[in-house]
Every structure is written in C-alpha cells, then in structure tokens.
Scaffold this motif. Structure first.
Motif, short mmCIF file in Angstrom:
data_model
loop_
_atom_site.label_atom_id
_atom_site.label_comp_id
_atom_site.label_asym_id
_atom_site.label_seq_id
_atom_site.Cartn_x
_atom_site.Cartn_y
_atom_site.Cartn_z
N HIS A 24 1.77 -12.55 12.07
CA HIS A 24 2.00 -11.25 11.44
C HIS A 24 1.32 -11.14 10.08
CE1 HIS A 24 4.80 -9.83 14.47
NE2 HIS A 24 5.36 -11.02 14.46
N TRP A 25 0.22 -11.87 9.91
CA TRP A 25 -0.43 -11.84 8.59
C TRP A 25 -0.91 -10.44 8.23
CZ3 TRP A 25 -5.45 -10.37 7.77
CH2 TRP A 25 -6.30 -10.37 8.88
N VAL A 26 -1.30 -9.63 9.22
CA VAL A 26 -1.79 -8.28 8.90
C VAL A 26 -0.65 -7.43 8.33
CG1 VAL A 26 -2.76 -6.15 9.85
CG2 VAL A 26 -3.61 -8.35 10.64
N GLU A 27 0.51 -7.52 8.96
CA GLU A 27 1.65 -6.74 8.46
C GLU A 27 2.11 -7.26 7.10
OE1 GLU A 27 1.21 -8.09 11.47
OE2 GLU A 27 2.27 -6.98 13.03
N ASP A 28 2.20 -8.59 6.97
CA ASP A 28 2.66 -9.18 5.69
C ASP A 28 1.75 -8.73 4.54
OD1 ASP A 28 4.39 -10.62 7.32
OD2 ASP A 28 3.51 -12.58 6.88
N THR A 29 0.45 -8.84 4.76
CA THR A 29 -0.49 -8.54 3.67
C THR A 29 -0.59 -7.04 3.42
OG1 THR A 29 -2.31 -8.72 5.27
CG2 THR A 29 -1.86 -10.65 3.90
N SER A 30 -0.35 -6.24 4.46
CA SER A 30 -0.35 -4.79 4.24
C SER A 30 0.83 -4.37 3.38
CB SER A 30 -0.29 -4.05 5.59
OG SER A 30 -1.47 -4.30 6.34
N ALA A 31 1.99 -4.97 3.65
CA ALA A 31 3.18 -4.67 2.83
C ALA A 31 2.93 -5.09 1.38
CB ALA A 31 4.41 -5.38 3.39
N ALA A 32 2.31 -6.26 1.19
CA ALA A 32 2.01 -6.74 -0.17
C ALA A 32 1.03 -5.81 -0.87
CB ALA A 32 1.45 -8.16 -0.11
N THR A 33 0.05 -5.32 -0.13
CA THR A 33 -0.96 -4.43 -0.72
C THR A 33 -0.32 -3.12 -1.18
OG1 THR A 33 -2.70 -5.39 0.64
CG2 THR A 33 -3.12 -3.20 -0.26
N GLU A 34 0.54 -2.56 -0.37
CA GLU A 34 1.20 -1.30 -0.77
C GLU A 34 2.07 -1.53 -2.01
OE1 GLU A 34 0.64 1.64 -0.14
OE2 GLU A 34 2.42 2.85 -0.45
N ASN A 35 2.78 -2.66 -2.05
CA ASN A 35 3.57 -2.97 -3.25
C ASN A 35 2.68 -3.04 -4.48
OD1 ASN A 35 6.00 -3.18 -1.92
ND2 ASN A 35 6.46 -5.23 -2.68
N LEU A 36 1.52 -3.69 -4.34
CA LEU A 36 0.60 -3.84 -5.47
C LEU A 36 0.12 -2.46 -5.94
CD1 LEU A 36 -2.21 -6.55 -5.61
CD2 LEU A 36 -2.48 -4.33 -6.68
N LEU A 37 -0.20 -1.59 -5.00
CA LEU A 37 -0.69 -0.25 -5.37
C LEU A 37 0.41 0.57 -6.05
CD1 LEU A 37 -2.79 0.52 -2.18
CD2 LEU A 37 -3.69 0.33 -4.50
N LEU A 38 1.63 0.44 -5.56
CA LEU A 38 2.74 1.18 -6.18
C LEU A 38 3.01 0.65 -7.58
CD1 LEU A 38 5.13 1.49 -3.11
CD2 LEU A 38 3.99 3.37 -4.30
#
Ligand SMILES: Cc1cc2nc3c(=O)[nH]c(=O)nc-3n(C[C@H](O)[C@H](O)[C@H](O)COP(=O)(O)O)c2cc1C
Length: 168
Positions: free
Chosen positions: A85-99
C-alpha cells in the motif's frame, strides 16, 4: 481545519524567499502524521534544496518546471518491499504535507511521477534512489507569489445515497 482544506491550492509561483529549517521540519512531521496501512509508514522523503538538483528535477517532464523556482523540493518515496500500500501511504503523507504548507503560509504543488516509468527513472538517476524505493511525486514548496481563492469542488452528481444512483 476545514478552512485549510479549502485554502489548499496548487501554487506554482514562488518569491524566492527561503523556507526555514523549522518549516521544513514541520512539513515533514505533518507528512509523517498521515495514516498508513497497518501503520507500516512505508514513506521516505528526499529534501532537495540544492539549486542544480532542483533544476534537474524541474526537467523531469513538461509540468515539473516549478521545481527550479521553489525553495525546497520534497521527493516523496514509497518502499514497495515494506508495503503493498505504498501508493496510498505516500499519497496520504503528500496531502498532509500540502495542507501543512498552506497552514504555514507556504505554497506547494503535487507533481506526479508515479506511475510513469520514464519520470521515475529520471528522478531515480538524479538523486541516486535505490531499487525498491519508488517515487510517488515531487512537492516543490516556497513562499507564494500567486494567490488563488479557497474553494471546494463539491458536486452533488458525484454523491450517491444508499446505493449507486440513489438520490438524497
Ligand atoms: C496525482 C497528481 C498529479 C499531479 N501532477 C501535476 C503535475 O505534474 N504538474 C502540476 O503542475 N500539477 C500537478 N498536479 C496538481 C493538479 O493539477 C491540481 O491539483 C488540480 O489542477 C486542482 O487544482 P488545485 O490543486 O489548486 O485544487 C497533480 C495533482 C495530483 C493529485
């Protein structure tokens, strides 16, 4: 929080004023507060401030040129050996970083790398990223030199009630 979610927009123009080490740390902490499958936290980040390296990242594809002008580029990596699930994990992290960038008065944009192999190969070569570590995206961050209005893109046609096609 709802205000920050609406205020987050893709910011592609930056003033050139530096992003501080404390801000970089805050963004990384926000990214790593994200949910991840089985809490495996399959993410890693390459923090690129060097101008020559940012220029190389800017040349990844035709929509990545803002990496050259940002103060810092976060390269978001996933470990495919740690999690399916690395794609989902890193996507969630990316959105947090942008917020978090929005909340700190900074601007950033998600530059897609995965699943385009030629893009990933370019970033991998530029930053010596080993096999098994995958490149989800680049996130250039800087002080905003453009302003965009907050908004949702709520669309009632994309919402189904109780079953597909059901009306509310
Ligand atoms: C998976 C993904 C890939 C994206 N790739 C790029 C990109 O390569 N270059 C770019 O300028 N914006 C990219 N974006 C940003 C989108 O263009 C942007 O989010 C969309 O137009 C909506 O605008 P907003 O972010 O201001 O709400 C990407 C966004 C996502 C989620």
């Amino acid at each position: 929080m709802l205000d920050w979610i609406r205020a987050r927009r893709s910011i592609r123009k930056y003033t050139g004023e530096p992003v501080t080490d404390e801000e970089i740390q805050a963004l990384l902490e926000a990214a790593m507060a994200a949910p991840s499958a089985s809490n495996r936290q399959s993410w890693e980040f390459v923090v690129v401030r060097d101008a020559a390296l940012r220029q190389q990242l800017a040349e990844t594809h035709s929509w990545s040129q803002m990496a050259a002008d940002a103060s810092v580029v976060f390269v978001v990596l996933g470990d495919e050996r740690t999690s399916d699930h690395w794609v989902e994990d890193t996507s969630a992290a990316t959105e947090n970083l942008l917020l978090a960038a929005t909340a700190l008065g900074l601007g950033g944009v998600w530059i897609g790398i995965y699943p385009r192999q030629e893009r990933e190969a370019h970033v991998r070569a530029a930053l010596s990223i080993p096999e098994g570590k995958r490149v989800l995206c680049l996130v250039p961050v800087g002080r905003p030199a453009e302003q965009k209005p907050p908004r949702t893109q709520f669309d009632a046609a994309k919402v189904h009630w109780e079953r597909y096609g059901g009306r509310g």
